[in-house]
Design a protein around this motif. Sequence first.
Motif, PDB file in Angstrom:
ATOM      1  N   MET A   1     -16.270  -0.981  -9.285  1.00  0.00           N
ATOM      2  CA  MET A   1     -15.802  -0.062  -8.379  1.00  0.00           C
ATOM      3  C   MET A   1     -15.060  -0.671  -7.393  1.00  0.00           C
ATOM      4  N   SER A   2     -14.054   0.179  -6.971  1.00  0.00           N
ATOM      5  CA  SER A   2     -13.069  -0.352  -5.996  1.00  0.00           C
ATOM      6  C   SER A   2     -13.330  -0.546  -4.701  1.00  0.00           C
ATOM      7  N   LYS A   3     -12.782  -1.388  -3.652  1.00  0.00           N
ATOM      8  CA  LYS A   3     -12.886  -1.869  -2.571  1.00  0.00           C
ATOM      9  C   LYS A   3     -12.187  -1.239  -1.524  1.00  0.00           C
ATOM     10  N   LEU A   4     -12.548  -1.079  -0.343  1.00  0.00           N
ATOM     11  CA  LEU A   4     -11.929  -0.729   1.015  1.00  0.00           C
ATOM     12  C   LEU A   4     -12.073  -2.157   1.547  1.00  0.00           C
ATOM     13  N   TYR A   5     -10.563  -2.605   2.048  1.00  0.00           N
ATOM     14  CA  TYR A   5     -10.390  -3.897   2.758  1.00  0.00           C
ATOM     15  C   TYR A   5      -9.807  -3.718   4.031  1.00  0.00           C
ATOM     16  N   PHE A   6     -10.305  -4.457   4.878  1.00  0.00           N
ATOM     17  CA  PHE A   6      -9.479  -4.581   6.385  1.00  0.00           C
ATOM     18  C   PHE A   6      -9.257  -5.932   6.496  1.00  0.00           C
ATOM     19  N   ARG A   7      -7.844  -5.977   6.655  1.00  0.00           N
ATOM     20  CA  ARG A   7      -7.359  -7.510   7.081  1.00  0.00           C
ATOM     21  C   ARG A   7      -6.592  -7.171   8.537  1.00  0.00           C
ATOM     22  N   PHE A   8      -7.243  -7.724   9.648  1.00  0.00           N
ATOM     23  CA  PHE A   8      -6.770  -7.630  10.776  1.00  0.00           C
ATOM     24  C   PHE A   8      -6.457  -8.907  11.465  1.00  0.00           C
ATOM     25  N   GLY A   9      -5.570  -8.740  12.326  1.00  0.00           N
ATOM     26  CA  GLY A   9      -5.273 -10.222  13.361  1.00  0.00           C
ATOM     27  C   GLY A   9      -4.538  -9.391  14.574  1.00  0.00           C
ATOM     28  N   ALA A  10      -4.070 -10.552  15.209  1.00  0.00           N
ATOM     29  CA  ALA A  10      -3.418 -10.405  16.627  1.00  0.00           C
ATOM     30  C   ALA A  10      -2.006 -10.079  16.307  1.00  0.00           C
ATOM     31  N   MET A  11      -1.431  -9.619  17.099  1.00  0.00           N
ATOM     32  CA  MET A  11       0.107  -9.408  17.049  1.00  0.00           C
ATOM     33  C   MET A  11       0.679 -10.587  16.458  1.00  0.00           C
ATOM     34  N   ASN A  12       1.946 -10.638  15.707  1.00  0.00           N
ATOM     35  CA  ASN A  12       2.571 -11.622  15.168  1.00  0.00           C
ATOM     36  C   ASN A  12       1.837 -12.505  14.142  1.00  0.00           C
ATOM     37  N   ALA A  13       0.679 -11.931  13.633  1.00  0.00           N
ATOM     38  CA  ALA A  13      -0.071 -12.630  12.344  1.00  0.00           C
ATOM     39  C   ALA A  13       0.439 -12.319  10.955  1.00  0.00           C
ATOM     40  N   SER A  14       1.531 -11.736  10.764  1.00  0.00           N
ATOM     41  CA  SER A  14       2.344 -11.720   9.732  1.00  0.00           C
ATOM     42  C   SER A  14       1.244 -10.395   8.558  1.00  0.00           C
ATOM     43  N   LYS A  15       0.767  -9.506   9.409  1.00  0.00           N
ATOM     44  CA  LYS A  15       0.108  -8.600   8.906  1.00  0.00           C
ATOM     45  C   LYS A  15       0.995  -7.640   7.933  1.00  0.00           C
ATOM     46  N   SER A  16       2.110  -7.028   8.410  1.00  0.00           N
ATOM     47  CA  SER A  16       3.025  -6.374   7.727  1.00  0.00           C
ATOM     48  C   SER A  16       3.748  -7.096   6.774  1.00  0.00           C
ATOM     49  N   VAL A  17       4.020  -8.399   6.914  1.00  0.00           N
ATOM     50  CA  VAL A  17       4.775  -9.264   5.626  1.00  0.00           C
ATOM     51  C   VAL A  17       3.899  -9.429   4.648  1.00  0.00           C
ATOM     52  N   GLN A  18       2.333  -9.391   4.921  1.00  0.00           N
ATOM     53  CA  GLN A  18       1.450  -9.570   3.830  1.00  0.00           C
ATOM     54  C   GLN A  18       1.238  -8.193   2.939  1.00  0.00           C
ATOM     55  N   LEU A  19       1.250  -7.210   3.684  1.00  0.00           N
ATOM     56  CA  LEU A  19       1.207  -6.153   2.966  1.00  0.00           C
ATOM     57  C   LEU A  19       2.506  -5.617   2.069  1.00  0.00           C
ATOM     58  N   LEU A  20       3.564  -6.006   2.762  1.00  0.00           N
ATOM     59  CA  LEU A  20       4.792  -5.738   1.930  1.00  0.00           C
ATOM     60  C   LEU A  20       4.646  -6.815   0.604  1.00  0.00           C
ATOM     61  N   THR A  21       4.088  -8.083   0.824  1.00  0.00           N
ATOM     62  CA  THR A  21       4.078  -8.850  -0.246  1.00  0.00           C
ATOM     63  C   THR A  21       3.102  -8.390  -1.488  1.00  0.00           C
ATOM     64  N   VAL A  22       2.009  -7.749  -1.010  1.00  0.00           N
ATOM     65  CA  VAL A  22       1.174  -7.225  -1.921  1.00  0.00           C
ATOM     66  C   VAL A  22       1.720  -6.218  -2.741  1.00  0.00           C
ATOM     67  N   ALA A  23       2.208  -5.433  -1.877  1.00  0.00           N
ATOM     68  CA  ALA A  23       3.121  -4.478  -2.521  1.00  0.00           C
ATOM     69  C   ALA A  23       3.998  -4.641  -3.908  1.00  0.00           C
ATOM     70  N   TYR A  24       4.932  -5.576  -3.426  1.00  0.00           N
ATOM     71  CA  TYR A  24       5.860  -6.183  -4.268  1.00  0.00           C
ATOM     72  C   TYR A  24       5.080  -6.790  -5.498  1.00  0.00           C
ATOM     73  N   ASN A  25       4.127  -7.361  -5.235  1.00  0.00           N
ATOM     74  CA  ASN A  25       3.397  -8.383  -6.373  1.00  0.00           C
ATOM     75  C   ASN A  25       2.661  -7.206  -7.469  1.00  0.00           C
ATOM     76  N   TYR A  26       2.236  -6.035  -6.642  1.00  0.00           N
ATOM     77  CA  TYR A  26       1.854  -4.977  -7.782  1.00  0.00           C
ATOM     78  C   TYR A  26       2.966  -4.655  -8.457  1.00  0.00           C
ATOM     79  N   GLU A  27       4.009  -4.238  -7.820  1.00  0.00           N
ATOM     80  CA  GLU A  27       5.136  -3.466  -8.624  1.00  0.00           C
ATOM     81  C   GLU A  27       5.843  -4.424  -9.590  1.00  0.00           C
TER      82      GLU A  27
END
Length: 195
Positions: A1-27
């Motif tokens: 079964m798949s999971k719901l993940y929450f990756r949190f951090g303060a501002m400037n913690a590279s959250k968006s760049v990590q998301l974009l990297t995950v998207a790139y890796n999947y594609e």
Amino acid sequence: MSKLYFRFGAMNASKSVQLLTVAYNYEEQGKKVLCFTPSTDDRYGHGKITSRVGISREALIVHSETDMFTIVEQNPVDCVLVDEAQFLTREHIQQLANVADDLNTPVMCYGLLKDFRNQFFEGSEALVLLADSIEEIKTICEHHNCGRKATMILKIENGMPIYDGRQVEIGDAQYHSVCRFHYFHPQGIVTKQKH
């Protein structure tokens, strides 16, 4: 079964760049991803996930009435990615939990945990309650002499710390990622300049 993940951090913690990297890796592996961003976040234009390092991609906009479950059900993908998840409603987070459970699709949400008042955002609180996996993305305090982990968001207006007021005001020029000590003792925090 798949999971719901929450990756949190303060501002400037590279959250968006990590998301974009995950998207790139999947594609890169020939897999499909579906990216969402809340309508609240318009810093770089609506319907865009943008990192401060300059990379971005288009994303579906989530409004208060958006049914995220139905969108994913009608557009099957290998992974769902959500930026600025703190701005989602409890109902949206429940929909995403249902995506993981009923559609067997992993959902990765990235966002802030708390606001400048040291209170949960609605979406973050719901994720803490429902997520299968919660991971902190760490960054350091912005105070120039501090090396501690940043865990809080400090709001500065006219050189003064602000601890109450409206929860959501988009833009990072007046917000700082700081440790607990410098949240309550903000002397030495340099106000960022808008470009």
